[in-house]
Write a protein that holds these residues in place. Sequence first.
Motif, PDB file in Angstrom:
ATOM      1  N   ASP A 101      27.112  20.825 -21.819  1.00  0.00           N
ATOM      2  CA  ASP A 101      26.122  21.357 -20.954  1.00  0.00           C
ATOM      3  C   ASP A 101      24.854  20.891 -21.289  1.00  0.00           C
ATOM      4  OD1 ASP A 101      28.204  22.663 -19.338  1.00  0.00           O
ATOM      5  OD2 ASP A 101      27.736  24.497 -20.007  1.00  0.00           O
ATOM      6  N   LYS A 102      24.288  21.081 -22.532  1.00  0.00           N
ATOM      7  CA  LYS A 102      23.097  20.597 -23.012  1.00  0.00           C
ATOM      8  C   LYS A 102      22.828  19.258 -23.080  1.00  0.00           C
ATOM      9  CE  LYS A 102      22.416  25.071 -25.615  1.00  0.00           C
ATOM     10  NZ  LYS A 102      22.248  25.610 -26.918  1.00  0.00           N
ATOM     11  N   LEU A 103      24.010  18.472 -23.498  1.00  0.00           N
ATOM     12  CA  LEU A 103      24.149  17.168 -23.457  1.00  0.00           C
ATOM     13  C   LEU A 103      23.821  16.341 -22.101  1.00  0.00           C
ATOM     14  CD1 LEU A 103      26.861  16.265 -26.017  1.00  0.00           C
ATOM     15  CD2 LEU A 103      24.603  15.469 -26.264  1.00  0.00           C
ATOM     16  N   GLU A 104      24.543  16.856 -21.043  1.00  0.00           N
ATOM     17  CA  GLU A 104      24.393  16.585 -19.626  1.00  0.00           C
ATOM     18  C   GLU A 104      23.002  16.746 -19.230  1.00  0.00           C
ATOM     19  OE1 GLU A 104      28.015  18.197 -18.182  1.00  0.00           O
ATOM     20  OE2 GLU A 104      29.185  16.649 -18.586  1.00  0.00           O
ATOM     21  N   ASP A 105      22.405  17.883 -19.488  1.00  0.00           N
ATOM     22  CA  ASP A 105      21.278  18.595 -18.813  1.00  0.00           C
ATOM     23  C   ASP A 105      20.289  17.162 -19.746  1.00  0.00           C
ATOM     24  OD1 ASP A 105      22.099  20.262 -17.296  1.00  0.00           O
ATOM     25  OD2 ASP A 105      21.542  21.859 -18.752  1.00  0.00           O
ATOM     26  N   ALA A 106      20.096  17.116 -21.061  1.00  0.00           N
ATOM     27  CA  ALA A 106      19.242  16.088 -21.685  1.00  0.00           C
ATOM     28  C   ALA A 106      19.409  14.655 -21.146  1.00  0.00           C
ATOM     29  CB  ALA A 106      19.465  16.367 -23.210  1.00  0.00           C
ATOM     30  N   LYS A 107      20.627  14.354 -20.960  1.00  0.00           N
ATOM     31  CA  LYS A 107      20.782  13.038 -20.342  1.00  0.00           C
ATOM     32  C   LYS A 107      20.247  12.944 -18.952  1.00  0.00           C
ATOM     33  CE  LYS A 107      24.362  10.011 -18.613  1.00  0.00           C
ATOM     34  NZ  LYS A 107      25.551  10.098 -18.039  1.00  0.00           N
ATOM     35  N   LYS A 108      20.295  13.779 -18.176  1.00  0.00           N
ATOM     36  CA  LYS A 108      19.792  13.520 -16.649  1.00  0.00           C
ATOM     37  C   LYS A 108      18.314  13.714 -16.836  1.00  0.00           C
ATOM     38  CE  LYS A 108      19.650  17.489 -14.807  1.00  0.00           C
ATOM     39  NZ  LYS A 108      20.232  18.746 -14.200  1.00  0.00           N
ATOM     40  N   ASP A 109      17.757  14.538 -18.002  1.00  0.00           N
ATOM     41  CA  ASP A 109      16.378  14.618 -17.997  1.00  0.00           C
ATOM     42  C   ASP A 109      15.890  13.335 -18.968  1.00  0.00           C
ATOM     43  OD1 ASP A 109      16.311  16.546 -16.122  1.00  0.00           O
ATOM     44  OD2 ASP A 109      16.248  17.978 -17.709  1.00  0.00           O
ATOM     45  N   GLU A 110      16.560  12.497 -19.390  1.00  0.00           N
ATOM     46  CA  GLU A 110      16.221  11.463 -20.394  1.00  0.00           C
ATOM     47  C   GLU A 110      15.567  12.020 -21.511  1.00  0.00           C
ATOM     48  OE1 GLU A 110      14.082   8.431 -18.408  1.00  0.00           O
ATOM     49  OE2 GLU A 110      15.723   8.111 -16.638  1.00  0.00           O
ATOM     50  N   LEU A 111      16.230  13.209 -22.164  1.00  0.00           N
ATOM     51  CA  LEU A 111      15.629  13.708 -23.267  1.00  0.00           C
ATOM     52  C   LEU A 111      16.786  13.595 -24.750  1.00  0.00           C
ATOM     53  CD1 LEU A 111      14.422  17.111 -21.740  1.00  0.00           C
ATOM     54  CD2 LEU A 111      13.006  15.111 -22.729  1.00  0.00           C
ATOM     55  N   ILE A 112      17.564  12.558 -24.727  1.00  0.00           N
ATOM     56  CA  ILE A 112      18.251  12.201 -25.630  1.00  0.00           C
ATOM     57  C   ILE A 112      18.157  10.995 -26.407  1.00  0.00           C
ATOM     58  CG2 ILE A 112      20.766  11.879 -26.491  1.00  0.00           C
ATOM     59  CD1 ILE A 112      21.863  12.957 -24.092  1.00  0.00           C
ATOM     60  N   SER A 113      17.793  11.379 -27.855  1.00  0.00           N
ATOM     61  CA  SER A 113      17.853  10.057 -28.619  1.00  0.00           C
ATOM     62  C   SER A 113      18.830   9.699 -29.612  1.00  0.00           C
ATOM     63  CB  SER A 113      16.424  10.167 -29.549  1.00  0.00           C
ATOM     64  OG  SER A 113      16.234  11.198 -30.371  1.00  0.00           O
ATOM     65  N   SER A 114      19.192   8.956 -30.065  1.00  0.00           N
ATOM     66  CA  SER A 114      20.207   8.872 -31.229  1.00  0.00           C
ATOM     67  C   SER A 114      19.735   8.148 -32.450  1.00  0.00           C
ATOM     68  CB  SER A 114      21.428   7.989 -30.618  1.00  0.00           C
ATOM     69  OG  SER A 114      21.925   8.418 -29.400  1.00  0.00           O
ATOM     70  N   LYS A 115      20.013   8.649 -33.623  1.00  0.00           N
ATOM     71  CA  LYS A 115      19.807   8.016 -35.169  1.00  0.00           C
ATOM     72  C   LYS A 115      21.144   7.704 -35.600  1.00  0.00           C
ATOM     73  CE  LYS A 115      15.492  10.790 -35.459  1.00  0.00           C
ATOM     74  NZ  LYS A 115      14.703   9.647 -35.375  1.00  0.00           N
ATOM     75  N   LYS A 116      20.933   6.772 -36.589  1.00  0.00           N
ATOM     76  CA  LYS A 116      22.085   6.535 -37.402  1.00  0.00           C
ATOM     77  C   LYS A 116      21.577   6.939 -38.916  1.00  0.00           C
ATOM     78  CE  LYS A 116      22.807   2.417 -39.192  1.00  0.00           C
ATOM     79  NZ  LYS A 116      22.952   0.902 -39.284  1.00  0.00           N
TER      80      LYS A 116
END
Length: 148
Positions: A101-116
């Motif tokens: 649920d948090k991932l989908e909300d953050a995706k919708k609000d463009e609040l996801i970043s990814s790190k390696k």
Amino acid sequence: MKGFKEIASQLPGEGKQGQFDLIYYNEKTGQIITVEAKGGGSTLGSRKGLDGRQVQQGTPEYRDSIIKNMRKKTQDALDDDRYGNDKAFTKQVDDLAETVDKLEDAKKDELISSKKVSQKLHKDGSLAKTKTSDFSNTYTEAETEYNT
């Protein structure tokens, strides 16, 4: 990562495919950081994206495919006989559902970043410096080195 805490990322069952290695969440901002960990000489993986084409780890298309997979696996786990009968399994599924649920909300609000995060080995077998890279939409990486 100040203000972030690790949240559930492990799918029920064996194996690690189809999930992020780690997920961090900032409760105040709703921001999420997904982490892909690479050790030794391992390289970025790929999987089928939502449109059926191969997509590489760190891309938005890869992220979206993982989120969809995590939702499906969570829904499947709700139908598992262990759900509601096995306390540990039920908690794992409930925690994962909350994460999705948090991932989908953050995706919708463009609040996801990814790190390696990667760590290679020296020729003598000792650990080299840990590197943290920010994935970008253009598939390039900005690297930061950390001493371990």
